[in-house]
Design an enzyme around this catalytic site. Structure first.
Site, PDB file in Angstrom:
ATOM      1  N   SER A   1      41.929 -80.788  40.901  1.00  0.00           N
ATOM      2  CA  SER A   1      41.767 -81.474  41.900  1.00  0.00           C
ATOM      3  C   SER A   1      42.670 -82.884  41.899  1.00  0.00           C
ATOM      4  CB  SER A   1      40.277 -82.134  42.095  1.00  0.00           C
ATOM      5  OG  SER A   1      39.953 -82.916  42.993  1.00  0.00           O
TER       6      SER A   1
ATOM      7  N   ASP B   1      38.401 -72.802  49.085  1.00  0.00           N
ATOM      8  CA  ASP B   1      38.272 -74.419  48.961  1.00  0.00           C
ATOM      9  C   ASP B   1      38.396 -75.142  50.271  1.00  0.00           C
ATOM     10  OD1 ASP B   1      38.548 -76.992  47.987  1.00  0.00           O
ATOM     11  OD2 ASP B   1      40.114 -76.880  46.418  1.00  0.00           O
TER      12      ASP B   1
ATOM     13  N   HIS C   1      35.934 -75.240  45.791  1.00  0.00           N
ATOM     14  CA  HIS C   1      36.774 -76.196  45.227  1.00  0.00           C
ATOM     15  C   HIS C   1      36.505 -76.324  43.682  1.00  0.00           C
ATOM     16  CE1 HIS C   1      39.250 -79.933  44.859  1.00  0.00           C
ATOM     17  NE2 HIS C   1      38.507 -80.592  44.310  1.00  0.00           N
TER      18      HIS C   1
END
Length: 745
Positions: free
Chosen positions: A598, A689, A721
């Site tokens: 991320s 995601d 995600h």
């Protein structure tokens, strides 16, 4: 280590049980009570996490030892989405959600001698929200009703016949493909959350119409309010998130979404005007309780029912940071029976710049349903304090905050249950698996180690962990002159360093993996991580950097200083931390690897571009590589404005970006440095995601391949995600271990 040996080792780490929740219940004896633990364990073959319940009888004598008499076997909770005991512990609610069936959910209510089972047809509502953020499953005090949040029922859509699409309602008609916005990551395809109440005895269900707020609220975290004086009718208190005027933004992990506490009358099952559907004829008016405060969540009533306590992320809403330092507030529940906007009192304020070693502020990801000690005004919660998680006691009358975990502990602690003046918690570190601790107030807080069948791992894992050690390093900030206006941004930040305890000072350092957390406004805690412990067991040291100028747990000034400075200030902090461990002889400059997901992936791809000679290899999970591309594809495009421009300087969000904005977004992106990258890089991407869609990572990977950089891409077709489906997470870290070993020369 070859593939088979590494695969087997990772499996041994993967199957270590996790303690998810615990509850305590009083017994007739003052020195004894019972506790129940919810445990989960990864099952790679079935690709799920098996849940089970294990009970224990606790006996204690004041000032002496504590004994836990465990049940011989756990009880498996197959297919269970939520486990919620009643306040007395005499009943147990199990919720099962169904996919693709006539029934959307099943409520099992277990008592001492009977089971009641109620199946809910999809015409009443969809699956129950049990994810921990929108989740709100609450028993009333008499244990006769349960309030909860579930997906609103499907609206009828036209069907095809010989004449095409048939219109059911000529005044309000929707086609098969009418687009409906959802609440983003993990909520894709889910219907609008709505509040329902079920009668425990009859199984009758009433929907609670939430109207009168002037907007379509996203509701969650519902709790029962104590009865108002002179009124039989009870109220429900819940959190309502406000959508923007033009769209819905992602809500998962985003504390910067404006929200308030509301109250609404609970449905009366004796009234003929309330039906079993959410479109009830009688529509109660909802009342906003926290008017004037743009963030209020996790409502909890004090045991006497006189105070309603809740957390606020006002600093997140004001600045745009998705998470920030929180504050704690309370409302005196009216004794005159009149509800309306109520006076909000501060209990614990936002801490801007903590003194060295002092309380840095509140950073809570959850609150216990019953966090209270026997005095009725002291609550317990878990909160980040620098790089560790600690248990805090908060007196809601005085606002006094105390750290009750041992002062000499460098491990992280998480409160699981509070009963009377006793606490059950779990404690772990980067080199020790989670263990149960029992705390009791005997003049001062005293803690006991608890031997349990839960805290177990294989002999091999035990030996590997015993050979490791960790330290929390304090790293001075290098660019102090740039942050003189913010004292908190000039203080040292922290990094957790994990290494072999058997390496002699005369020997070369082990290869080093730099781990970078996401967010950027989260924190890596000194707690047990199966995946990172696996990497350290392969022979790598770990440098887990909390770039405190952006991370939680270090005060608000430090956190806010990163807004507007992503891709520069955070990069400098990591390079500063690396220089510090190299200078101390803790790392070999030729054997440094970097890993992040991320925003940690944003960070990773920035580092291999800005420091192209530093890293032997890189691994990134669902990275952000191109902010302009993110802006048009993510469920949180407003993140770009907050993090790129800064909280105070950010312009009003608009979907129509000007060329000037796009140019600035690009300049802050890792893609701006892609031409300099030389580091072999593996990308691990979730195809579902919508927070950081995989096109972001694919574009960067293609650019690397175009330039001849060794690149590997692995896509998990059913992951979002977090890439947390058991087989996907396992395959992800197995490939990371193999990739690093391949490039460790």
């Amino acid at each position: 280590m070859d593939h088979d040996a590494m695969s087997k080792l990772l499996q041994e780490f993967t199957t270590i049980p996790t303690i998810d929740k615990a509850w305590t219940f009083e017994s007739e004896s003052e020195d004894a009570y019972t506790a129940m633990f919810l445990i989960s364990q990864t099952d790679l073959l079935s690709n799920n996490r098996r849940k089970s319940i294990l009970s224990t009888h606790i006996s204690r004598k004041i000032g002496s030892s504590v004994s836990f008499d465990w049940a011989p076997f756990p009880t498996e909770m197959t297919g269970v989405s939520a486990v919620v005991p009643s306040p007395s512990g005499s009943k147990l609610l199990l919720v099962r959600n169904f996919e693709g069936e006539h029934s959307s959910a099943c409520f099992e209510i277990w008592g001492p001698s009977q089971l009641k089972e109620f199946r809910v047809p999809r015409s009443i509502h969809g699956p129950v929200y049990t994810d921990g953020w929108l989740e709100g499953i609450s028993w009333n005090s008499n244990e006769t009703f349960i309030a909860y949040v579930a997906e609103a029922p499907d609206l009828a859509k036209p069907a095809f016949n010989t004449f095409g699409l048939k219109k059911e309602d000529h005044n309000s008609w929707k086609g098969q493909g009418d687009w409906e916005e959802d609440w983003g990551e993990t909520y894709s395809g889910k219907k609008q959350p709505a509040i329902f109440v079920i009668d425990v005895n009859s199984g009758e269900i009433c929907g609670v119409a939430v109207t009168g707020a002037g907007r379509e609220l996203c509701v969650g975290q519902v709790v029962w309010a104590p009865p108002l004086d002179g009124k039989q009718q009870q109220h429900l208190v819940f959190v309502g998130w406000w959508p923007s005027d033009t769209r819905k933004f992602g809500i998962k992990y985003c504390y910067n979404r404006p929200c308030s506490l509301y109250a609404v009358e609970a449905p009366s099952f004796e009234s003929d005007s309330i039906t079993k559907r959410s479109d009830a004829a009688k529509v109660p008016l909802i009342i906003e309780l926290t008017h004037g405060l743009n963030s209020a969540f996790f409502p909890r009533f004090s045991p006497d029912g006189k105070s309603l306590v809740f957390l606020s992320a006002k600093t997140s809403v004001d600045s745009g940071a998705h998470s920030a330092t929180q504050s704690l507030h309370k409302i005196e529940w009216p004794s005159n029976g009149k509800l309306g906007p109520l006076k909000v009192a501060d209990v614990v304020p936002v801490i801007m710049c903590p003194e060295n070693g002092c309380f840095p502020g509140l950073y809570c990801s959850s609150l216990l349903c019953n966090p209270w000690l026997s005095d009725g005004h002291t609550m317990f919660l878990s909160s980040a304090w620098g790089s560790v998680q600690t248990i805090l006691s908060v007196n809601i009358l005085s606002g006094n905050v105390s750290r009750i975990t041992p002062n000499d502990s460098r491990s992280s602690w998480d409160v699981l249950a509070v009963g009377s003046d006793n606490v059950i918690s779990v404690c772990s570190s980067p080199v020790s698996i989670p263990e149960i601790k029992y705390g009791s107030l005997v003049g001062k807080w005293r803690w006991w180690d608890v031997s349990s069948p839960i805290s177990k791992c294989s002999d091999k894992v035990s030996l590997l962990l015993a050979s490791q050690q960790f330290d929390i390093l304090s790293i001075p900030v290098r660019d102090v002159s740039e942050n003189l206006a913010k004292a908190g941004a000039c203080k040292p930040f922290e990094a957790i360093y994990v290494s072999s305890r058997h390496r002699k000072s005369s020997e070369s350092p082990d290869p080093l993996v730099v781990f970078l957390h996401g967010g950027p406004h989260t924190v890596s805690l000194a707690s047990f991580s199966k995946s990172l412990a696996f990497l350290s067991s392969l022979g790598y040291s770990l440098l887990i950097v909390n770039y405190s100028r952006g991370s939680l747990g270090f005060g608000e000034e430090a956190l806010q200083s990163l807004l507007g400075n992503i891709g520069s200030q955070d990069v400098r902090d990591v390079l500063t931390a690396l220089d510090a461990v190299i200078d101390k002889g803790l790392a070999d400059p030729s054997k440094i690897f970097v890993l992040g997901g991320s925003h940690g992936g944003f960070f990773t791809t920035h580092l291999i571009g800005q420091a192209p000679e530093m890293f032997a290899a890189a691994a990134t999970r669902n990275p952000l590589c191109n902010i302009p591309l993110l802006f048009g594809t993510s469920d949180i495009p407003d993140w770009c404005f907050a993090e790129v421009f800064g909280g105070e300087r950010r312009p009003t969000f608009t979907e129509s970006r000007c060329a000037e904005h796009l140019a600035l977004f690009y300049s802050k992106s890792p893609i701006a440095h892609v031409s300099k990258v030389k580091t072999p890089t593996i990308f691990l991407l979730g195809a579902r995601d919508i927070r950081l869609p995989m096109c972001n990572g694919i574009q960067f990977a293609r650019a690397l391949r175009e330039r001849g950089v060794e690149t590997k891409v692995i896509v998990f077709p059913n992951d979002e995600h977090s890439i947390d489906r058991p087989q996907s997470d396992y395959e992800s870290y197995l490939n990371i271990g193999m990739w690093f070993n391949k490039h460790c020369k």
